[in-house]
Design a protein around this motif. Structure first.
Motif, PDB file in Angstrom:
ATOM      1  N   GLY A   1      48.658 -17.607  78.398  1.00 25.29           N
ATOM      2  CA  GLY A   1      48.730 -15.936  79.608  1.00 25.29           C
ATOM      3  C   GLY A   1      48.906 -14.368  78.922  1.00 25.29           C
ATOM      4  O   GLY A   1      48.243 -14.014  78.831  1.00 25.29           O
ATOM      5  N   LEU A   2      50.071 -15.156  77.966  1.00 29.65           N
ATOM      6  CA  LEU A   2      50.498 -13.432  77.076  1.00 29.65           C
ATOM      7  C   LEU A   2      48.694 -13.276  76.409  1.00 29.65           C
ATOM      8  O   LEU A   2      48.836 -12.045  76.063  1.00 29.65           O
ATOM      9  CB  LEU A   2      51.875 -14.241  76.509  1.00 29.65           C
ATOM     10  N   ARG A   3      48.421 -14.012  75.761  1.00 28.69           N
ATOM     11  CA  ARG A   3      46.906 -13.766  75.028  1.00 28.69           C
ATOM     12  C   ARG A   3      46.093 -13.109  75.712  1.00 28.69           C
ATOM     13  O   ARG A   3      45.631 -12.067  75.334  1.00 28.69           O
ATOM     14  CB  ARG A   3      46.193 -15.031  74.244  1.00 28.69           C
ATOM     15  N   LYS A   4      45.905 -13.969  76.742  1.00 28.58           N
ATOM     16  CA  LYS A   4      44.839 -13.243  78.217  1.00 28.58           C
ATOM     17  C   LYS A   4      45.351 -11.897  78.368  1.00 28.58           C
ATOM     18  O   LYS A   4      44.509 -10.986  78.112  1.00 28.58           O
ATOM     19  CB  LYS A   4      45.272 -13.747  79.120  1.00 28.58           C
ATOM     20  N   MET A   5      46.906 -11.524  78.213  1.00 32.67           N
ATOM     21  CA  MET A   5      46.759  -9.451  78.339  1.00 32.67           C
ATOM     22  C   MET A   5      46.672  -8.412  77.346  1.00 32.67           C
ATOM     23  O   MET A   5      47.239  -7.979  77.556  1.00 32.67           O
ATOM     24  CB  MET A   5      48.122  -9.893  79.419  1.00 32.67           C
ATOM     25  N   GLY A   6      46.494  -9.903  76.219  1.00 27.71           N
ATOM     26  CA  GLY A   6      46.790  -8.753  74.731  1.00 27.71           C
ATOM     27  C   GLY A   6      48.512  -8.485  74.622  1.00 27.71           C
ATOM     28  O   GLY A   6      48.460  -7.987  73.540  1.00 27.71           O
ATOM     29  N   ALA A   7      49.086  -9.647  75.041  1.00 26.91           N
ATOM     30  CA  ALA A   7      50.985  -9.278  74.253  1.00 26.91           C
ATOM     31  C   ALA A   7      50.548 -10.345  72.861  1.00 26.91           C
ATOM     32  O   ALA A   7      49.384 -10.760  72.629  1.00 26.91           O
ATOM     33  CB  ALA A   7      51.192  -9.904  75.234  1.00 26.91           C
ATOM     34  N   SER A   8      51.659 -10.199  72.711  1.00 31.19           N
ATOM     35  CA  SER A   8      52.051 -10.172  70.916  1.00 31.19           C
ATOM     36  C   SER A   8      52.495 -12.219  70.948  1.00 31.19           C
ATOM     37  O   SER A   8      53.704 -11.574  71.586  1.00 31.19           O
ATOM     38  CB  SER A   8      52.688  -9.622  69.922  1.00 31.19           C
ATOM     39  N   VAL A   9      52.330 -12.620  70.548  1.00 28.20           N
ATOM     40  CA  VAL A   9      53.648 -13.988  71.149  1.00 28.20           C
ATOM     41  C   VAL A   9      54.605 -14.920  70.146  1.00 28.20           C
ATOM     42  O   VAL A   9      53.536 -14.941  68.490  1.00 28.20           O
ATOM     43  CB  VAL A   9      52.862 -15.272  71.878  1.00 28.20           C
ATOM     44  N   VAL A  10      55.245 -15.088  69.930  1.00 32.44           N
ATOM     45  CA  VAL A  10      56.416 -16.033  69.060  1.00 32.44           C
ATOM     46  C   VAL A  10      56.326 -16.740  69.694  1.00 32.44           C
ATOM     47  O   VAL A  10      57.352 -16.872  70.621  1.00 32.44           O
ATOM     48  CB  VAL A  10      57.454 -14.705  68.617  1.00 32.44           C
TER      49      VAL A  10
ATOM     50  N   VAL B   1      55.622  -7.600  72.707  1.00 28.00           N
ATOM     51  CA  VAL B   1      56.329  -9.043  71.991  1.00 28.00           C
ATOM     52  C   VAL B   1      56.765  -9.598  72.806  1.00 28.00           C
ATOM     53  O   VAL B   1      57.862  -9.541  73.245  1.00 28.00           O
ATOM     54  CB  VAL B   1      56.477  -8.556  70.598  1.00 28.00           C
ATOM     55  N   VAL B   2      56.245 -10.929  73.312  1.00 22.79           N
ATOM     56  CA  VAL B   2      57.319 -11.780  74.180  1.00 22.79           C
ATOM     57  C   VAL B   2      57.554 -12.974  72.893  1.00 22.79           C
ATOM     58  O   VAL B   2      56.787 -14.045  72.450  1.00 22.79           O
ATOM     59  CB  VAL B   2      56.286 -12.528  74.425  1.00 22.79           C
ATOM     60  N   GLN B   3      58.639 -13.623  73.001  1.00 20.87           N
ATOM     61  CA  GLN B   3      59.673 -14.609  72.651  1.00 20.87           C
ATOM     62  C   GLN B   3      59.694 -15.371  73.510  1.00 20.87           C
ATOM     63  O   GLN B   3      59.955 -16.088  74.278  1.00 20.87           O
ATOM     64  CB  GLN B   3      60.642 -14.752  71.561  1.00 20.87           C
ATOM     65  N   MET B   4      58.808 -17.066  72.918  1.00 21.30           N
ATOM     66  CA  MET B   4      58.449 -18.379  74.023  1.00 21.30           C
ATOM     67  C   MET B   4      59.934 -19.507  73.315  1.00 21.30           C
ATOM     68  O   MET B   4      59.732 -19.820  72.588  1.00 21.30           O
ATOM     69  CB  MET B   4      57.019 -18.879  73.560  1.00 21.30           C
ATOM     70  N   ILE B   5      60.744 -19.676  74.547  1.00 16.00           N
ATOM     71  CA  ILE B   5      61.574 -20.696  73.873  1.00 16.00           C
ATOM     72  C   ILE B   5      61.572 -22.034  74.782  1.00 16.00           C
ATOM     73  O   ILE B   5      62.024 -21.898  75.677  1.00 16.00           O
ATOM     74  CB  ILE B   5      63.465 -19.738  74.262  1.00 16.00           C
ATOM     75  N   THR B   6      60.286 -22.014  74.497  1.00 14.84           N
ATOM     76  CA  THR B   6      59.913 -23.044  75.205  1.00 14.84           C
ATOM     77  C   THR B   6      58.751 -23.873  74.591  1.00 14.84           C
ATOM     78  O   THR B   6      58.280 -23.380  73.872  1.00 14.84           O
ATOM     79  CB  THR B   6      59.040 -22.714  76.940  1.00 14.84           C
ATOM     80  N   THR B   7      58.426 -25.308  74.956  1.00 16.10           N
ATOM     81  CA  THR B   7      57.947 -26.016  74.019  1.00 16.10           C
ATOM     82  C   THR B   7      56.066 -26.117  74.530  1.00 16.10           C
ATOM     83  O   THR B   7      56.236 -25.219  75.598  1.00 16.10           O
ATOM     84  CB  THR B   7      57.721 -27.418  74.242  1.00 16.10           C
ATOM     85  N   ILE B   8      55.633 -26.380  73.676  1.00 17.94           N
ATOM     86  CA  ILE B   8      54.672 -25.703  74.312  1.00 17.94           C
ATOM     87  C   ILE B   8      53.397 -26.980  73.599  1.00 17.94           C
ATOM     88  O   ILE B   8      52.070 -27.162  73.811  1.00 17.94           O
ATOM     89  CB  ILE B   8      53.162 -24.753  73.212  1.00 17.94           C
ATOM     90  N   ASP B   9      54.136 -28.516  73.383  1.00 21.20           N
ATOM     91  CA  ASP B   9      53.751 -29.937  73.049  1.00 21.20           C
ATOM     92  C   ASP B   9      54.415 -30.877  73.526  1.00 21.20           C
ATOM     93  O   ASP B   9      54.042 -30.312  75.338  1.00 21.20           O
ATOM     94  CB  ASP B   9      53.809 -30.034  71.739  1.00 21.20           C
TER      95      ASP B   9
END
Length: 430
Positions: free
Chosen positions: A147-156, A127-135
């Protein structure tokens, strides 16, 4: 899907031969599709069919940020209906530049981040928490997510700021890794201490640190990194990337520089005359992107001064590694005979616990010389504190800047501008 690409463990000769084949494909693609490079090849009488080796790159002029700003549209190699995402560079200097990405470019971006995160030890299921903007047309946030989705991690997807919400999310979803600007970790620690949160026993194992340096040139922890680790025993991984190169250099577990991905980018490190620097010397990182469809770049000068490391890494990758960015070429300061870059000043200011926030302002004085003004907020008695900061500068950098104390409420509004992706700690008015 393999996230430890075979080419990274090949010999340096195999890597070079592989890159030369990719380079020939890129040159043919640019000649067929890029208005900017078609014009350059014609004007400079460059026959791309004759360019076969990495050394032959030296026969091609470099591309600069100025070229991108003035001829932005001419760099596009695909029609508008093939663009699925628009991003812009952060435009720290001058106007931002528009980057379009094709479907294939997004796929490449995802692959780049997957192999970069794998380098830092992130695995499927983490599980990886992204403390960064995506917009806000920000490429990096989107790249991390893909990248996280591609490697099969879970994103917050938390986004930046608001320590209270970050902690709520950490205790709720138990992320193993955070992706964040490292100075924000100090804010999170401060919040946790003031509110009695048991942060030292949280699920967080490590943080991938973006936007600010956490290492000295010899790969020891810099002040910022030390301050975080003194309070919170987590692993900190450096990563370095830019919109223009759509490629990241991320540390592996041995933490001796960000690894190069040879299938995605060709790197050169050039001196002021445009020659390749000797091994062990620093110079301007100049990149040629591989596999990019919308806006591929050839010998693009990034403006970042870096040093490369070539000795083999214990992780088994035989790729070149980049040390921490020494500074931005355009932000070089000549001050009373000393050459300085802002990161060296950040290190000194980060050393003080009583500085609540700061901003370094560079301007030219009446006689055209660079002048340094450090604006800072503090809860200390002003006069003695100013002298202490000035002494620290003299001892470490042999310069004595002008220091102005400014009320936190006023200064913090310019440093933590809601429209900026990272704290604005440096302003160049020259």
């Amino acid at each position: 899907m393999e996230f430890h690409p075979f080419i990274e463990k090949s010999s340096t000769q195999e890597i070079k031969a592989f890159q030369e084949e990719k380079l020939q494909q890129l040159l043919a693609y640019l000649e067929g599709n890029s208005p900017f490079y078609q014009r350059m090849f014609k004007e400079k009488k460059i026959n791309v069919g004759e360019l076969r080796t990495l050394e032959d790159l030296q026969k091609i002029p470099v591309t600069t940020k100025n070229d991108l700003q003035q001829h932005n549209h001419d760099f596009f190699c695909i029609p508008p209906d093939k663009i699925v995402d628009y991003s812009t560079t952060s435009g720290t200097l001058g106007d931002p530049v528009t980057f379009g990405l094709s479907d294939g470019d997004l796929e490449r971006l995802a692959y780049n981040e997957a192999i970069s995160f794998a380098c830092a030890g992130i695995q499927k299921g983490d599980v990886v928490q992204m403390i960064t903007t995506i917009d806000k047309r920000f490429m990096a946030g989107l790249a991390y997510f893909l990248g996280l989705r591609k490697m099969g991690a879970s994103v917050v997807r938390m986004g930046p700021g608001i320590p209270e919400l970050q902690w709520d999310s950490i205790f709720r979803y138990k992320p193993k890794y955070l992706i964040t600007v490292p100075s924000f970790l100090l804010k999170m620690i401060d919040y946790a201490e003031k509110h009695g949160l048991d942060y030292k026993n949280s699920s967080v194992y490590g943080a991938v640190c973006i936007g600010e340096s956490i290492k000295n040139q010899d790969f020891t922890d810099n002040i910022l990194s030390q301050k975080i680790k003194e309070k919170w025993d987590i692993k900190l991984f450096s990563t370095y990337a830019s919109t223009e190169m759509s490629t990241a250099f991320t540390e592996c577990e041995f933490q001796i520089g960000g690894h190069h991905h040879p299938e995605l980018i060709i790197t050169e490190i050039l001196d002021d005359e445009g020659n390749i620097v000797k091994e062990g010397e620093s110079g301007e990182l100049t990149i040629t992107t591989l596999g990019v469809e919308a806006i591929p770049l050839l010998r693009f000068k990034t403006g970042d001064i870096v040093k490369a490391h070539y000795e083999a890494c214990q992780c088994g990758r035989n790729t070149m590694r980049l040390g921490p960015v020494i500074g931005r070429k355009q932000q070089m300061i000549k001050y009373k005979g000393t050459t300085l870059y802002p990161p060296a000043m950040n290190d000194i200011l980060n050393d003080f616990n009583n500085i609540l926030c700061y901003q370094i302002v560079i301007q030219a004085n009446e006689i055209g010389l660079d002048e340094i003004i450090i604006k800072l907020s503090t809860d200390q008695e002003h006069e003695s504190f100013v002298n202490e900061v000035r002494d620290h500068f003299r001892a470490k950098l042999r310069v004595s800047p002008k220091i102005e104390i400014i009320d936190f409420d006023i200064l913090s509004k310019t440093v933590f501008n809601p429209n900026s992706r990272k704290p604005i700690t440096f302003i160049d008015l020259r």
